[in-house]
Design a protein around this motif. Structure first.
Motif, short mmCIF file in Angstrom:
data_model
loop_
_atom_site.label_atom_id
_atom_site.label_comp_id
_atom_site.label_asym_id
_atom_site.label_seq_id
_atom_site.Cartn_x
_atom_site.Cartn_y
_atom_site.Cartn_z
N ASP B 48 45.10 27.29 39.06
CA ASP B 48 44.61 27.35 37.68
C ASP B 48 45.44 26.45 36.75
OD1 ASP B 48 44.00 30.02 35.25
OD2 ASP B 48 42.92 28.16 35.67
N ARG B 49 45.56 25.20 37.13
CA ARG B 49 46.38 24.28 36.33
C ARG B 49 45.94 22.87 36.64
NH1 ARG B 49 53.06 24.00 36.35
NH2 ARG B 49 53.21 22.12 35.10
N PRO B 51 46.19 19.07 37.07
CA PRO B 51 47.34 18.19 37.31
C PRO B 51 47.59 17.20 36.16
CG PRO B 51 45.84 18.12 39.19
CD PRO B 51 45.18 18.95 38.15
N HIS B 52 46.64 17.01 35.27
CA HIS B 52 46.81 16.04 34.18
C HIS B 52 47.85 16.54 33.19
CE1 HIS B 52 44.95 13.95 30.42
NE2 HIS B 52 45.99 13.28 30.86
N ARG B 53 47.48 17.61 32.44
CA ARG B 53 48.42 18.11 31.43
C ARG B 53 48.49 19.63 31.43
NH1 ARG B 53 48.31 13.77 27.40
NH2 ARG B 53 48.81 15.23 25.76
N GLY B 54 48.19 20.26 32.58
CA GLY B 54 48.48 21.69 32.72
C GLY B 54 47.49 22.65 32.08
N MET B 55 46.31 22.20 31.69
CA MET B 55 45.33 23.13 31.11
C MET B 55 44.76 24.00 32.21
SD MET B 55 43.76 24.25 28.46
CE MET B 55 42.38 25.40 28.25
N ARG B 56 44.50 25.26 31.89
CA ARG B 56 43.93 26.17 32.88
C ARG B 56 42.53 25.71 33.27
NH1 ARG B 56 46.48 30.87 33.92
NH2 ARG B 56 48.05 31.56 32.41
N TYR B 71 39.80 20.24 28.91
CA TYR B 71 40.60 19.47 27.96
C TYR B 71 40.15 18.00 27.92
CZ TYR B 71 44.93 18.72 25.17
OH TYR B 71 45.84 18.44 24.18
N HIS B 72 40.27 17.30 29.04
CA HIS B 72 39.87 15.89 29.06
C HIS B 72 38.80 15.58 30.09
CE1 HIS B 72 44.09 16.06 27.64
NE2 HIS B 72 43.63 15.25 26.71
N TRP B 74 38.67 15.94 33.35
CA TRP B 74 38.99 15.53 34.72
C TRP B 74 38.20 16.46 35.64
CZ3 TRP B 74 44.42 13.43 36.18
CH2 TRP B 74 44.86 12.52 35.20
N ALA B 96 45.68 11.41 46.22
CA ALA B 96 46.90 12.13 45.84
C ALA B 96 46.72 12.99 44.60
CB ALA B 96 48.02 11.12 45.59
N ILE B 97 45.74 12.67 43.75
CA ILE B 97 45.56 13.48 42.54
C ILE B 97 44.64 14.64 42.88
CG2 ILE B 97 44.74 13.54 40.16
CD1 ILE B 97 45.52 10.66 39.85
N ALA C 109 41.50 11.67 23.81
CA ALA C 109 40.65 11.73 25.00
C ALA C 109 39.94 13.07 25.13
CB ALA C 109 41.48 11.44 26.26
N PHE C 113 35.15 16.59 24.90
CA PHE C 113 35.11 17.83 25.67
C PHE C 113 35.45 19.05 24.84
CE2 PHE C 113 34.19 15.64 29.43
CZ PHE C 113 34.85 14.43 29.35
N VAL C 114 36.40 18.91 23.93
CA VAL C 114 36.80 20.06 23.13
C VAL C 114 36.01 20.10 21.81
CG1 VAL C 114 38.76 21.22 22.00
CG2 VAL C 114 39.09 20.01 24.16
N ILE C 235 42.72 25.55 23.60
CA ILE C 235 43.42 24.70 24.56
C ILE C 235 44.91 25.01 24.50
CG2 ILE C 235 44.07 22.34 25.15
CD1 ILE C 235 41.14 22.81 25.64
N ASN C 238 46.41 27.91 26.30
CA ASN C 238 46.14 28.01 27.74
C ASN C 238 46.62 26.81 28.52
OD1 ASN C 238 44.58 30.63 28.15
ND2 ASN C 238 43.59 29.70 26.37
N GLN C 239 47.70 26.19 28.04
CA GLN C 239 48.32 25.11 28.79
C GLN C 239 49.56 25.65 29.49
OE1 GLN C 239 48.47 21.91 25.69
NE2 GLN C 239 48.45 20.59 27.48
N ILE C 240 49.77 25.15 30.70
CA ILE C 240 50.91 25.60 31.49
C ILE C 240 51.81 24.39 31.75
CG2 ILE C 240 51.61 26.57 33.72
CD1 ILE C 240 48.73 27.78 33.82
N GLU C 251 53.04 16.45 35.84
CA GLU C 251 51.86 16.04 35.10
C GLU C 251 51.50 14.62 35.52
OE1 GLU C 251 53.57 16.52 31.21
OE2 GLU C 251 52.18 18.17 30.81
N ILE C 252 50.37 14.16 35.03
CA ILE C 252 49.96 12.79 35.32
C ILE C 252 49.51 12.14 34.02
CG2 ILE C 252 48.41 11.33 36.67
CD1 ILE C 252 48.32 13.54 38.76
#
Lengths: 83, 209, 281
Positions: B48-49, B51-56, B71-72, B74, B96-97, C109, C113-114, C235, C238-240, C251-252
């Motif tokens: 539940d995360r 890989p981009h910026r950690g959003m659930r 969020y974006h 992905w 890899a992503i 970006a 979406f939001v 948002i 709910n960010q980790i 992160e990427i």
């Protein structure tokens, strides 16, 4: 997206032990092929190969790096000696 | 008969509670995962995360056969691999992503997730059919030491699959006798409320003692 | 991380709307320290043990500091421009790091979406190259030449337009956005987020605007901005991890995240780490 080849020249206070492994891990997370060509406390050169957007992402990550490293700037050149 | 719990598999939801093209948070003892069903009905579970910026990812949306981060945008396939990054539409994301993925199966109307490598499929629970999931404000250890409860509610045989999700919260997936009628199910469901209150009282007594 | 906390202690933070202070004052906290904002001439901010803090009134808000700021609060010249409507949106509490609130504001970006069909829409999701710099003299982060296509970029816009943006971070938890002004081409509308850090994982966000818009009712301007921000709040909560990572090892970030990377570098350089995670976990 075509594959690009670039050399990233990272300059700053890079002497911490954490930096090179961090760089290798980040490149792996992006699926980039790369090799470290030069490494001292003030400059690290990495040659990377992959889609241009992922090389951009590598630059983004390396601009921050681990907490004990400070990156002043990253130069990019698309004509490395490495083939 | 040994009740359910091999605990290779964790019951997380009833099939009926996850329609096609939806994502929900799946509560396990190790934390929340993003459980989703694609437009074609395929189940998958991802960490539940994003890989981009950690959003659930459990807050995301399902479109076709992919789960997208809210969020974006992905997007991820059922194996967790990133398929698309909308801000960079010409990029094919590298293998890899990816978000970690977990084995997911549904059997007899119950959805199960494995946190490791399961040695066998999840149990069929023959003789029962799923009714509803209940959340209780109580430590699972106070309900059952073995993990699941066989009992009778409103005169009907039931099986409650117990999943502790924190020291103070438990989810119980309530299964009823497969032969139970519609009207039996209604009375059992009501009786389950009473059962929940009793369990939560155990918690209150425990705190007071 | 005590040294970093000291660095942020000498900054200015918003703690109240000057026009909305009740007679008994506003009880709140700033980086874990309980404070009261007391109306009067002058307005005072006091700690639990009776210490008077530095106070300044600007942009409709009461600002204070737990320490000794070395300069005045940053300037926004548009606030004094004739014809502008100055809009106090009012406080929104968010269960997130104050640094995350700023970082989210700098991001474009996420618009399709939001803030779907308002600030952005699919398929217009590509983020083009833009410029980011740390302006050494003012010591501020600036992003310029940012562009994004929007279906309804402002209450005063009647259709979709490509909006120009500039972003500015003049203080660790304050950020200013300049965007295309539909009513006055050539001018920028100004929208800010002034963030009050209550703890490392809780903040009060005070949005404020300086707009050229003679048509839209004040309540509609406020509701529009509140709606946008409430979409962002879901948002932010709910960010980790909750804290803002200064090490992106889990992160990427991509090129579209350049402003966020510049903000994090600026925080790192100044050791502004209240609300930050130093080691990626």
């Amino acid at each position: 997206m075509p594959t690009a080849r670039e050399r990233l020249t990272i300059r700053g206070n890079l002497g911490a032990d954490s930096f090179l492994p961090w760089v290798a891990r980040h490149a792996a997370r992006l699926g980039l092929d790369g090799e470290i060509r030069h490494a001292d406390a003030e400059r690290v050169d990495i040659d990377v190969r992959g889609p241009a957007d992922l090389i951009d992402a590598m630059e983004m990550g390396c601009l921050l790096g681990p907490i004990d490293v400070w990156v002043d700037a990253i130069e990019r050149s698309s004509d490395p000696e490495w083939r | 008969m040994p009740v359910v719990t091999l605990r290779d598999w964790i019951p997380v939801a009833l099939s009926a509670d996850l329609p096609a093209a939806t994502v929900i948070p799946a509560h396990t003892p190790s934390g929340i995962l993003a459980l989703w069903r694609s437009a074609n009905g395929e189940l998958a579970t991802l960490a539940d995360r994003c890989p981009h910026r950690g959003m659930r990812l459990s807050y995301g949306f399902v479109r076709g056969e992919a789960l997208s981060c809210i969020y974006h945008g992905w997007s991820y396939g059922q194996n967790g691999q990133c398929r698309r990054i909308p801000a960079h539409p010409d990029l094919t994301p590298p293998a890899a992503i990816k978000a970690a993925s977990y084995p997911t199966e549904e059997r007899n109307g119950v959805i199960w997730i494995a946190l490791g490598e399961p040695k066998a499929p999840p149990p069929a629970l023959e003789g029962f059919k799923p009714l509803r999931s209940i959340t209780l404000e109580v430590d699972a250890k106070l309900i059952s030491a073995t993990g699941d409860v066989r009992t009778r509610l409103a005169g009907v045989d039931v099986l409650l699959l117990i999943v502790g999700i924190s020291g103070s919260e438990t989810v119980a997936h309530l299964m009823v006798d497969a032969a139970a009628t519609e009207s039996d199910c209604v009375t059992v469901s009501r009786a389950a409320e009473g059962w929940r209150r009793e369990c939560e009282q155990l918690g209150v007594k425990e705190l007071a003692s | 991380m005590t040294i970093g906390h000291h660095a942020m202690i000498d900054q200015w933070y918003p703690v109240a709307l000057a026009s909305q202070l009740p007679p008994e004052g506003r009880t709140t906290q700033l980086m874990g320290t309980a404070i009261r904002v007391l109306p009067g001439d002058p307005v005072r901010v006091v700690t639990g043990d009776g210490r008077d803090l530095r106070v300044t009134l600007r942009y409709g808000h009461v600002w204070t500091s737990l320490g000794e700021p070395s300069k005045d609060l940053f300037d926004i010249p548009e606030a004094d421009q004739p014809g502008r409507r100055l809009v106090e949106v009012g406080v929104v509490r968010v269960r997130c790091s104050p640094l995350r609130a700023v970082e989210n504001f700098l991001d474009i970006a996420h618009f399709p979406f939001v803030h779907t069909d308002i600030l952005g829409a699919e398929p217009h999701t590509e983020v083009g190259k833009y410029d980011v710099e740390i302006r050494e003299k003012e010591d501020e982060v600036w992003a310029t030449k940012v562009q994004f296509y929007q279906p309804q970029a402002a209450k005063s816009a009647t259709g979709g337009i490509t909006t120009d943006y500039m972003y500015r971070v003049p203080a660790p938890t304050s950020t200013v956005l300049y965007k295309t002004c539909p009513a006055r081409p050539g001018e920028w509308d100004v929208i800010t987020l002034f963030v009050q850090p209550l703890t490392e994982e809780l903040c009060d966000v005070w949005p404020w605007m300086a707009l050229f818009d003679d048509e839209t009712a004040l309540t509609d301007l406020i509701h529009f901005q509140q709606m946008i921000f409430l979409q962002d709040r879901s948002i932010l909560e709910n960010q980790i991890p909750r804290l803002l990572p200064l090490d992106p090892g889990r992160e990427i970030p991509t090129r579209a995240d350049l402003t966020s990377v510049a903000y994090r570098r600026w925080l790192k350089r100044h050791q502004f780490t209240y609300g930050a995670q130093l080691v990626a976990q």
